[in-house]
Design a protein around this motif. Structure first.
Motif, PDB file in Angstrom:
ATOM      1  N   SER A   1       0.859  -1.181   0.000  1.00 43.23           N
ATOM      2  CA  SER A   1       0.000   0.000   0.000  1.00 43.23           C
ATOM      3  C   SER A   1       0.897   1.232   0.000  1.00 43.23           C
ATOM      4  CB  SER A   1      -0.886   0.006   1.256  1.00 43.23           C
ATOM      5  OG  SER A   1      -0.076   0.117   2.419  1.00 43.23           O
ATOM      6  N   GLU A   2       0.301   2.410   0.144  1.00 44.51           N
ATOM      7  CA  GLU A   2       1.134   3.601   0.318  1.00 44.51           C
ATOM      8  C   GLU A   2       1.896   3.529   1.628  1.00 44.51           C
ATOM      9  OE1 GLU A   2      -0.990   7.245   0.015  1.00 44.51           O
ATOM     10  OE2 GLU A   2      -0.750   7.376  -2.162  1.00 44.51           O
ATOM     11  N   THR A   3       1.308   2.857   2.619  1.00 42.01           N
ATOM     12  CA  THR A   3       1.973   2.696   3.911  1.00 42.01           C
ATOM     13  C   THR A   3       3.120   1.708   3.813  1.00 42.01           C
ATOM     14  OG1 THR A   3      -0.154   3.101   5.003  1.00 42.01           O
ATOM     15  CG2 THR A   3       1.607   2.136   6.345  1.00 42.01           C
ATOM     16  N   TYR A   4       2.913   0.657   3.033  1.00 41.69           N
ATOM     17  CA  TYR A   4       3.937  -0.366   2.807  1.00 41.69           C
ATOM     18  C   TYR A   4       4.258  -0.415   1.316  1.00 41.69           C
ATOM     19  CZ  TYR A   4       2.204  -1.979   7.378  1.00 41.69           C
ATOM     20  OH  TYR A   4       1.808  -2.056   8.698  1.00 41.69           O
ATOM     21  N   PRO A   5       5.020   0.569   0.807  1.00 43.21           N
ATOM     22  CA  PRO A   5       5.279   0.643  -0.633  1.00 43.21           C
ATOM     23  C   PRO A   5       6.087  -0.561  -1.122  1.00 43.21           C
ATOM     24  CG  PRO A   5       5.845   2.707   0.466  1.00 43.21           C
ATOM     25  CD  PRO A   5       5.655   1.680   1.537  1.00 43.21           C
ATOM     26  N   MET A   6       5.640  -1.144  -2.189  1.00 51.46           N
ATOM     27  CA  MET A   6       6.386  -2.230  -2.816  1.00 51.46           C
ATOM     28  C   MET A   6       6.349  -2.023  -4.327  1.00 51.46           C
ATOM     29  SD  MET A   6       8.308  -4.849  -2.841  1.00 51.46           S
ATOM     30  CE  MET A   6       8.445  -4.836  -1.062  1.00 51.46           C
ATOM     31  N   GLU A   7       5.179  -2.279  -4.953  1.00 43.58           N
ATOM     32  CA  GLU A   7       5.066  -2.064  -6.392  1.00 43.58           C
ATOM     33  C   GLU A   7       4.820  -0.579  -6.653  1.00 43.58           C
ATOM     34  OE1 GLU A   7       0.999  -1.378  -5.384  1.00 43.58           O
ATOM     35  OE2 GLU A   7       2.489  -2.712  -4.535  1.00 43.58           O
ATOM     36  N   GLN A   8       5.366  -0.072  -7.749  1.00 41.39           N
ATOM     37  CA  GLN A   8       5.149   1.328  -8.084  1.00 41.39           C
ATOM     38  C   GLN A   8       5.490   1.603  -9.537  1.00 41.39           C
ATOM     39  OE1 GLN A   8       8.517   3.614  -5.824  1.00 41.39           O
ATOM     40  NE2 GLN A   8       8.170   1.651  -4.796  1.00 41.39           N
ATOM     41  N   PHE A   9       4.890   2.670 -10.051  1.00 43.51           N
ATOM     42  CA  PHE A   9       5.235   3.133 -11.388  1.00 43.51           C
ATOM     43  C   PHE A   9       6.346   4.172 -11.262  1.00 43.51           C
ATOM     44  CE2 PHE A   9       1.395   1.207 -13.092  1.00 43.51           C
ATOM     45  CZ  PHE A   9       1.778   0.892 -14.401  1.00 43.51           C
TER      46      PHE A   9
ATOM     47  N   ALA B   1      -3.475  -1.240  -4.233  1.00 39.05           N
ATOM     48  CA  ALA B   1      -4.503  -0.854  -3.268  1.00 39.05           C
ATOM     49  C   ALA B   1      -5.434   0.193  -3.858  1.00 39.05           C
ATOM     50  CB  ALA B   1      -3.852  -0.326  -1.993  1.00 39.05           C
ATOM     51  N   ARG B   2      -4.876   1.167  -4.583  1.00 43.35           N
ATOM     52  CA  ARG B   2      -5.690   2.230  -5.183  1.00 43.35           C
ATOM     53  C   ARG B   2      -6.552   1.682  -6.321  1.00 43.35           C
ATOM     54  NH1 ARG B   2      -2.041   5.448  -5.781  1.00 43.35           N
ATOM     55  NH2 ARG B   2      -2.522   7.190  -4.388  1.00 43.35           N
ATOM     56  N   THR B   3      -5.950   0.858  -7.172  1.00 46.38           N
ATOM     57  CA  THR B   3      -6.654   0.365  -8.358  1.00 46.38           C
ATOM     58  C   THR B   3      -7.747  -0.642  -8.014  1.00 46.38           C
ATOM     59  OG1 THR B   3      -4.650   0.662  -9.703  1.00 46.38           O
ATOM     60  CG2 THR B   3      -6.358  -0.792 -10.588  1.00 46.38           C
TER      61      THR B   3
ATOM     62  N   LEU C   1      -8.748  -1.784  -4.599  1.00 44.30           N
ATOM     63  CA  LEU C   1      -9.531  -1.583  -3.386  1.00 44.30           C
ATOM     64  C   LEU C   1     -10.058  -0.164  -3.239  1.00 44.30           C
ATOM     65  CD1 LEU C   1      -7.231  -3.624  -0.955  1.00 44.30           C
ATOM     66  CD2 LEU C   1      -9.277  -4.411  -2.173  1.00 44.30           C
ATOM     67  N   GLY C   2      -9.617   0.732  -4.119  1.00 44.45           N
ATOM     68  CA  GLY C   2     -10.119   2.092  -4.088  1.00 44.45           C
ATOM     69  C   GLY C   2      -9.561   2.948  -2.980  1.00 44.45           C
ATOM     70  N   ASP C   3      -8.523   2.461  -2.295  1.00 43.05           N
ATOM     71  CA  ASP C   3      -7.927   3.187  -1.175  1.00 43.05           C
ATOM     72  C   ASP C   3      -6.432   2.883  -1.151  1.00 43.05           C
ATOM     73  OD1 ASP C   3      -7.045   4.286   1.184  1.00 43.05           O
ATOM     74  OD2 ASP C   3      -8.408   3.163   2.487  1.00 43.05           O
ATOM     75  N   PRO C   4      -5.582   3.858  -1.437  1.00 42.02           N
ATOM     76  CA  PRO C   4      -4.136   3.601  -1.497  1.00 42.02           C
ATOM     77  C   PRO C   4      -3.535   3.132  -0.176  1.00 42.02           C
ATOM     78  CG  PRO C   4      -4.569   5.965  -1.529  1.00 42.02           C
ATOM     79  CD  PRO C   4      -5.891   5.276  -1.708  1.00 42.02           C
ATOM     80  N   LYS C   5      -4.264   3.329   0.926  1.00 46.19           N
ATOM     81  CA  LYS C   5      -3.746   2.903   2.226  1.00 46.19           C
ATOM     82  C   LYS C   5      -4.328   1.561   2.687  1.00 46.19           C
ATOM     83  CE  LYS C   5      -2.810   7.614   3.842  1.00 46.19           C
ATOM     84  NZ  LYS C   5      -1.365   7.474   3.595  1.00 46.19           N
ATOM     85  N   ALA C   6      -5.212   0.980   1.875  1.00 38.81           N
ATOM     86  CA  ALA C   6      -5.793  -0.318   2.225  1.00 38.81           C
ATOM     87  C   ALA C   6      -4.736  -1.416   2.093  1.00 38.81           C
ATOM     88  CB  ALA C   6      -6.979  -0.623   1.312  1.00 38.81           C
ATOM     89  N   ASP C   7      -4.963  -2.537   2.773  1.00 37.39           N
ATOM     90  CA  ASP C   7      -4.024  -3.652   2.704  1.00 37.39           C
ATOM     91  C   ASP C   7      -4.306  -4.504   1.470  1.00 37.39           C
ATOM     92  OD1 ASP C   7      -2.447  -3.346   5.114  1.00 37.39           O
ATOM     93  OD2 ASP C   7      -4.258  -3.834   6.235  1.00 37.39           O
ATOM     94  N   ALA C   8      -3.405  -4.401   0.500  1.00 38.47           N
ATOM     95  CA  ALA C   8      -3.486  -5.269  -0.678  1.00 38.47           C
ATOM     96  C   ALA C   8      -2.564  -6.454  -0.413  1.00 38.47           C
ATOM     97  CB  ALA C   8      -3.053  -4.512  -1.929  1.00 38.47           C
ATOM     98  N   PHE C   9      -3.153  -7.596  -0.124  1.00 39.93           N
ATOM     99  CA  PHE C   9      -2.354  -8.782   0.218  1.00 39.93           C
ATOM    100  C   PHE C   9      -1.952  -9.492  -1.072  1.00 39.93           C
ATOM    101  CE2 PHE C   9      -4.913  -8.190   4.153  1.00 39.93           C
ATOM    102  CZ  PHE C   9      -3.839  -7.939   5.014  1.00 39.93           C
ATOM    103  N   VAL C  10      -0.808  -9.090  -1.583  1.00 42.35           N
ATOM    104  CA  VAL C  10      -0.369  -9.502  -2.914  1.00 42.35           C
ATOM    105  C   VAL C  10       0.519 -10.740  -2.870  1.00 42.35           C
ATOM    106  CG1 VAL C  10       0.814  -8.697  -5.004  1.00 42.35           C
ATOM    107  CG2 VAL C  10      -0.582  -7.116  -3.675  1.00 42.35           C
ATOM    108  N   GLY C  11       1.124 -11.020  -1.741  1.00 43.58           N
ATOM    109  CA  GLY C  11       2.007 -12.179  -1.633  1.00 43.58           C
ATOM    110  C   GLY C  11       1.999 -12.716  -0.222  1.00 43.58           C
TER     111      GLY C  11
ATOM    112  N   PHE D   1      -9.403  -8.571  -3.669  1.00 42.32           N
ATOM    113  CA  PHE D   1      -8.227  -8.555  -4.551  1.00 42.32           C
ATOM    114  C   PHE D   1      -8.182  -9.813  -5.415  1.00 42.32           C
ATOM    115  CE2 PHE D   1      -3.806 -10.063  -5.097  1.00 42.32           C
ATOM    116  CZ  PHE D   1      -3.402  -9.142  -6.043  1.00 42.32           C
ATOM    117  N   ILE D   2      -8.432 -10.964  -4.806  1.00 40.38           N
ATOM    118  CA  ILE D   2      -8.394 -12.221  -5.548  1.00 40.38           C
ATOM    119  C   ILE D   2      -9.526 -12.288  -6.570  1.00 40.38           C
ATOM    120  CG2 ILE D   2      -8.645 -14.727  -5.355  1.00 40.38           C
ATOM    121  CD1 ILE D   2      -5.879 -13.624  -4.578  1.00 40.38           C
TER     122      ILE D   2
END
Length: 325
Positions: free
Chosen positions: A111-119, A211-213, A215-225, A302-303
């Motif tokens: 997320s924005e809080t836990y940055p990992m993937e980014q453009f 998270a933004r794309t 879940l609609g919230d850049p600070k939400a937890d996107a559990f990607v891995g 997300f899934i």
């Protein structure tokens, strides 16, 4: 007679020791772990370096696997018992092919809080947001999960296929490719993005992309891995699996308690240089037992979103593939 007695006693001791030594070795249960040497594998490195597997009488065999597809294939073929990290989209797709091949004992939040993937965009290319990438040649971290999320984010910003060129490229080559101008922008991961900024090669356009794309919230937890074990491992050797999980979750607790100390384990286990070790962000590591209904609901969203992108033949109930220890 005394000499003979001493020799006999010595022989008996030697025999006893000869039989004792193999039994000590047998006490270490072997577990094969597929390891992708990136920051998201940090719990494995912490558990290994701090001796948590040894505490649990486990000898891990590190099987180096680069990316999700080879990790998923190894789990399906029963070539490994566990994996240090597997993209959850690929994990759930694996479970469609072989139910229970990938069961998560911890999840990594981005997320924005836990940055990992980014453009990111290279210096000299005029773009201030993702929507400005029309006409750009864009690289992506490899694997279907990364490519699909990159395309979904581009679409969410008004860009359709044909408005850009997207190619997947091994993450280790991202920095050099943008520096050379071979690509204009990229959907990349940490620590590569931080290293690009430090060296003045590229700037970040957006973090918390998933998270933004989705879940609609850049600070939400996107559990990607997350860290996985197989159902076969849990069924055939339940006590060993339980001990493996105990070591793993002890490492997760360490990371959450003292991330600054834990991140030092990336130095010898990944390509992260000393100059970047204190600056790179890390994902949020969560034991499955720490997830509440809201978190699991976000994971399911997300899934569901991801499965539609790959035209999966069925939906997946994520709760079936979460294991609490």
């Amino acid at each position: 007679m005394r000499m003979l007695g001493r020799r006999l006693a010595g022989a008996i001791v030697a025999v006893v020791l000869a039989h004792a030594l193999p039994s000590a070795a047998v006490a270490q249960d072997k577990v094969k772990v597929g390891v992708f040497p990136v920051a998201t594998s940090l719990p494995y490195f912490v558990a290994l370096d701090r001796g948590y597997f040894k505490e649990q009488k486990i000898e891990v065999e590190t099987v180096r696997l680069i990316g999700g597809p080879p990790t998923a294939a190894a789990l399906i073929a029963d070539q490994i018992d566990a994996a240090s990290v597997l993209v959850t989209l690929e994990g759930m797709n694996t479970n469609i092919k072989k139910p229970g091949a990938a069961v998560y004992i911890s999840l990594n939040s981005q997320s924005e809080t836990y940055p990992m993937e980014q453009f990111v965009v290279r210096k000299g290319f005029q773009a201030k947001s993702i929507k400005d990438l029309k006409g750009a040649k864009i690289l992506s971290a490899p694997g279907p999960g990364n490519v699909l999320m990159a395309k979904a984010a581009l679409e969410a910003n008004g860009l359709k296929e044909g408005d850009y060129r997207l190619e997947q490229l091994d993450t280790a080559q991202h920095l050099g490719a943008l520096k050379a101008g071979t690509f204009d922008a990229g959907y990349t991961l940490e620590p590569t993005a931080t290293m690009m900024r430090q060296q003045g090669i590229a700037d970040t356009l957006e973090t918390g992309v998933i998270a933004r794309t989705v879940l609609g919230d850049p600070k939400a937890d996107a559990f990607v891995g997350g860290g996985v074990i197989s159902t076969r491992f849990m069924t055939e050797r339940p006590e060993v699996a339980k001990r493996y999980a105990a070591a793993w979750l002890k490492a997760v607790a360490d990371i959450r308690k003292d991330p600054e100390s834990a991140r030092r384990h990336l130095l010898k286990n990944t390509l992260v240089p000393e100059s970047a070790i204190n600056d790179i962000p890390m994902p949020g590591f969560f034991a499955v037992s720490q997830l509440d209904d809201k978190s699991i609901g976000q994971f399911q969203r997300f899934i569901d979103f991801s499965m539609k992108l790959i035209n999966a033949p069925e939906t997946v109930d994520v709760r079936k593939y979460l294991k609490t220890y």
